[in-house]
Design a protein around this motif. Structure first.
Motif, PDB file in Angstrom:
ATOM      1  N   GLU A 176     -20.677  61.529  26.446  1.00  0.00           N
ATOM      2  CA  GLU A 176     -21.806  61.164  26.131  1.00  0.00           C
ATOM      3  C   GLU A 176     -22.823  62.068  26.502  1.00  0.00           C
ATOM      4  O   GLU A 176     -23.189  61.943  27.654  1.00  0.00           O
ATOM      5  CB  GLU A 176     -22.256  59.729  26.301  1.00  0.00           C
ATOM      6  CG  GLU A 176     -23.579  59.138  25.986  1.00  0.00           C
ATOM      7  CD  GLU A 176     -23.764  57.672  26.283  1.00  0.00           C
ATOM      8  OE1 GLU A 176     -24.840  57.371  26.462  1.00  0.00           O
ATOM      9  OE2 GLU A 176     -22.774  56.960  26.487  1.00  0.00           O
TER      10      GLU A 176
ATOM     11  N   SER B 131     -12.491  55.327  23.517  1.00  0.00           N
ATOM     12  CA  SER B 131     -12.663  55.198  22.117  1.00  0.00           C
ATOM     13  C   SER B 131     -11.322  55.060  21.462  1.00  0.00           C
ATOM     14  O   SER B 131     -10.222  55.853  21.854  1.00  0.00           O
ATOM     15  CB  SER B 131     -13.720  55.991  21.162  1.00  0.00           C
ATOM     16  OG  SER B 131     -13.139  57.103  21.244  1.00  0.00           O
TER      17      SER B 131
ATOM     18  N   LYS C  11      -5.810  49.197  20.128  1.00  0.00           N
ATOM     19  CA  LYS C  11      -7.104  48.641  20.933  1.00  0.00           C
ATOM     20  C   LYS C  11      -6.657  48.570  22.270  1.00  0.00           C
ATOM     21  O   LYS C  11      -7.483  48.517  23.074  1.00  0.00           O
ATOM     22  CB  LYS C  11      -7.462  47.287  20.251  1.00  0.00           C
ATOM     23  CG  LYS C  11      -7.857  47.835  18.613  1.00  0.00           C
ATOM     24  CD  LYS C  11      -8.723  46.503  18.038  1.00  0.00           C
ATOM     25  CE  LYS C  11      -8.935  46.836  16.523  1.00  0.00           C
ATOM     26  NZ  LYS C  11      -9.660  45.388  15.905  1.00  0.00           N
TER      27      LYS C  11
ATOM     28  N   ASP D 236     -17.857  53.402  12.055  1.00  0.00           N
ATOM     29  CA  ASP D 236     -17.354  54.525  12.762  1.00  0.00           C
ATOM     30  C   ASP D 236     -17.395  55.858  12.413  1.00  0.00           C
ATOM     31  O   ASP D 236     -16.642  56.779  12.700  1.00  0.00           O
ATOM     32  CB  ASP D 236     -15.790  54.241  13.196  1.00  0.00           C
ATOM     33  CG  ASP D 236     -15.337  52.839  13.833  1.00  0.00           C
ATOM     34  OD1 ASP D 236     -16.246  52.326  14.719  1.00  0.00           O
ATOM     35  OD2 ASP D 236     -14.398  52.268  13.483  1.00  0.00           O
TER      36      ASP D 236
ATOM     37  N   ALA E 128      -6.676  51.789  24.088  1.00  0.00           N
ATOM     38  CA  ALA E 128      -8.122  52.019  24.376  1.00  0.00           C
ATOM     39  C   ALA E 128      -9.105  51.272  25.584  1.00  0.00           C
ATOM     40  O   ALA E 128      -9.723  52.134  26.323  1.00  0.00           O
ATOM     41  CB  ALA E 128      -9.005  52.068  22.937  1.00  0.00           C
ATOM     42  N   LYS E 129      -8.991  50.088  25.514  1.00  0.00           N
ATOM     43  CA  LYS E 129      -9.551  49.193  26.528  1.00  0.00           C
ATOM     44  C   LYS E 129      -8.797  49.596  27.732  1.00  0.00           C
ATOM     45  O   LYS E 129      -9.557  49.725  28.831  1.00  0.00           O
ATOM     46  CB  LYS E 129      -9.159  47.728  26.151  1.00  0.00           C
ATOM     47  CG  LYS E 129     -10.066  46.966  27.018  1.00  0.00           C
ATOM     48  CD  LYS E 129      -9.773  45.304  26.577  1.00  0.00           C
ATOM     49  CE  LYS E 129     -10.478  44.578  27.311  1.00  0.00           C
ATOM     50  NZ  LYS E 129     -10.171  42.958  27.019  1.00  0.00           N
TER      51      LYS E 129
ATOM     52  N   LYS F 286     -10.981  56.427  18.583  1.00  0.00           N
ATOM     53  CA  LYS F 286     -10.668  57.672  17.946  1.00  0.00           C
ATOM     54  C   LYS F 286      -9.871  58.878  19.176  1.00  0.00           C
ATOM     55  O   LYS F 286      -9.243  59.402  18.713  1.00  0.00           O
ATOM     56  CB  LYS F 286     -12.056  58.379  17.549  1.00  0.00           C
ATOM     57  CG  LYS F 286     -12.634  57.776  16.424  1.00  0.00           C
ATOM     58  CD  LYS F 286     -13.764  58.455  16.057  1.00  0.00           C
ATOM     59  CE  LYS F 286     -14.513  58.037  14.585  1.00  0.00           C
ATOM     60  NZ  LYS F 286     -15.748  58.490  14.121  1.00  0.00           N
ATOM     61  N   THR F 287     -10.378  58.599  20.340  1.00  0.00           N
ATOM     62  CA  THR F 287      -9.785  59.378  21.368  1.00  0.00           C
ATOM     63  C   THR F 287      -8.313  59.079  21.583  1.00  0.00           C
ATOM     64  O   THR F 287      -7.402  59.947  21.687  1.00  0.00           O
ATOM     65  CB  THR F 287     -10.485  59.001  22.701  1.00  0.00           C
ATOM     66  OG1 THR F 287     -11.905  59.495  22.735  1.00  0.00           O
ATOM     67  CG2 THR F 287      -9.762  59.959  23.794  1.00  0.00           C
TER      68      THR F 287
ATOM     69  N   ASP G 144     -19.517  59.035  13.019  1.00  0.00           N
ATOM     70  CA  ASP G 144     -20.153  59.400  14.161  1.00  0.00           C
ATOM     71  C   ASP G 144     -21.244  60.383  13.451  1.00  0.00           C
ATOM     72  O   ASP G 144     -21.121  61.042  12.350  1.00  0.00           O
ATOM     73  CB  ASP G 144     -19.317  60.948  14.826  1.00  0.00           C
ATOM     74  CG  ASP G 144     -18.067  60.162  15.701  1.00  0.00           C
ATOM     75  OD1 ASP G 144     -18.473  59.349  16.666  1.00  0.00           O
ATOM     76  OD2 ASP G 144     -16.944  60.391  15.583  1.00  0.00           O
TER      77      ASP G 144
ATOM     78  N   ASP H 257     -15.247  63.748  23.778  1.00  0.00           N
ATOM     79  CA  ASP H 257     -15.416  62.275  24.119  1.00  0.00           C
ATOM     80  C   ASP H 257     -16.492  61.966  25.200  1.00  0.00           C
ATOM     81  O   ASP H 257     -16.296  61.139  26.061  1.00  0.00           O
ATOM     82  CB  ASP H 257     -13.989  61.760  24.227  1.00  0.00           C
ATOM     83  CG  ASP H 257     -14.093  59.953  24.402  1.00  0.00           C
ATOM     84  OD1 ASP H 257     -13.760  59.412  25.073  1.00  0.00           O
ATOM     85  OD2 ASP H 257     -14.915  59.723  23.217  1.00  0.00           O
TER      86      ASP H 257
END
Length: 341
Positions: free
Chosen positions: A319, A16, A7, A143, A10-11, A18-19, A145, A317
């Motif tokens: 949007e 994400s 985590k 989570d 990711a942050k 998942k990535t 998709d 990944d």
């Protein structure tokens, strides 16, 4: 000081979970610049993956998606499947077809279990599941998709990916066509109300009448389902009115085909005694005689774009913008000016 977690990575990388997992497991479905950003975050934080957890994850790569539907119209379902399948083949993904009961209790949990059990990368949700807010919330919380196929005039911009179809304006165009032919008594036969396409098509019909100054006659509007039998029964009721309609708009082509059968059984000459219009441009509309005026909905392309939207999001990944479709008015032999009396 605690050891950095996935985590934290990711942050730090602005991606994400998942990535990060895909990068750790050396999956190909990550853009180079994203991979570099994650690897830099791992190095800067000194993150060390748990070897046992990594081994478990690496054995469950997901290269298949699911198509979830509940629709009585076999032609719609087949066209949707073909469109989704073409995108899957193009991108090297498998496809699992999952018919279900949209009203079943616990459906959301059933879909979460399906994704986990079948190791699916994500889901394409056809109506009406795509329009059930509680179901969508459960999928997001787990989570999962997904990409929705919905009826909407414009992008809802609600943070959930979708392909949207402007049923309202297409239904407006059909009704306007009938009005411009000279019809003022126009019947409307609903499909299932829990499919958002039904109220959208009804509202397009009602708005066209209002804009042309034609009063809405509730006797001309009947509930029903997207089925031939409902079109037949509904048309018989409308034709039995003291002042029957000179035109009937069925919420889909199966309904309109039922209307055509009812008109024939009553000895009416279509289109001169009764004009008939449907929606979707299914085989019913082309095989009928006369062929039905309708709205051409590219169901296969809608399915294909939904699948590409889902797979592109999984691989990049990114949007992606939501996409919209507008069904096109197709005028055929089932509509004409009303007979002059």
């Amino acid at each position: 000081m605690h050891s950095p977690t996935i985590k934290d990575v990711a942050k730090h990388a602005g991606v994400s979970l998942k990535t990060v997992s895909r990068v750790i497991n050396h999956e190909a479905a990550v853009r180079p610049e994203t991979r570099e950003k994650v690897e830099r975050a791992i190095e800067q934080l000194g993150y060390r993956p748990d070897p046992s957890a990594r081994s478990l994850r690496s054995s469950s790569h997901a290269y298949a998606i699911g198509l979830v539907y509940d629709n009585p119209n076999a032609h719609y379902v087949i066209d949707m499947q073909n469109g989704v399948l073409s995108a899957c083949r193009e991108r090297g993904f498998g496809l699992q077809i999952y018919p279900c009961d949209s009203a079943a209790p616990g459906l959301a949990e059933e879909l979460v279990s399906l994704v986990q059990r079948a190791r699916l990368a994500g889901l394409i949700l056809a109506p009406p599941m795509s329009e059930q807010s509680a179901l969508l919330a459960t999928l997001k919380a787990n989570d999962v998709d997904f990409v929705r196929i919905i009826a909407a005039r414009e992008d809802p911009k609600d943070g959930m990916p979708c392909v949207y179809v402007d049923d309202h304006d297409a239904a407006y165009a059909i009704t306007e066509h009938l009005i411009q032919l000279g019809h003022t008594r126009i019947g409307f036969l609903w499909g299932e109300p829990h499919h958002r396409s039904s109220p959208e098509r009804y509202q397009g019909y009602a708005d066209a009448l209002k804009d042309y100054g034609i009063p809405l006659n509730r006797k001309m509007i009947l509930p029903g389902r997207y089925a031939f039998d409902d079109g037949f029964r509904g048309a018989r009721k409308l034709l039995a009115l003291k002042e029957p309609p000179t035109a009937i708009f069925g919420c889909n082509d199966e309904i309109a085909a039922g209307v055509l059968a009812a008109a024939r059984s009553a000895g009416l000459d279509v289109p001169w005694d009764l004009s008939i219009a449907g929606f979707e441009d299914s085989p019913f509309s082309k095989q009928a005689w006369p062929a039905l005026t309708t709205a051409r909905q590219s169901t296969s392309e809608i399915g294909r774009h939904a699948a590409l939207h889902l797979i592109s999001g999984l691989q990049q990944d990114a949007e992606l913008p939501n996409e919209g479709f507008m069904p096109e008015l197709v005028v055929r032999g089932s509509t004409a000016p009303p007979r002059q009396t």
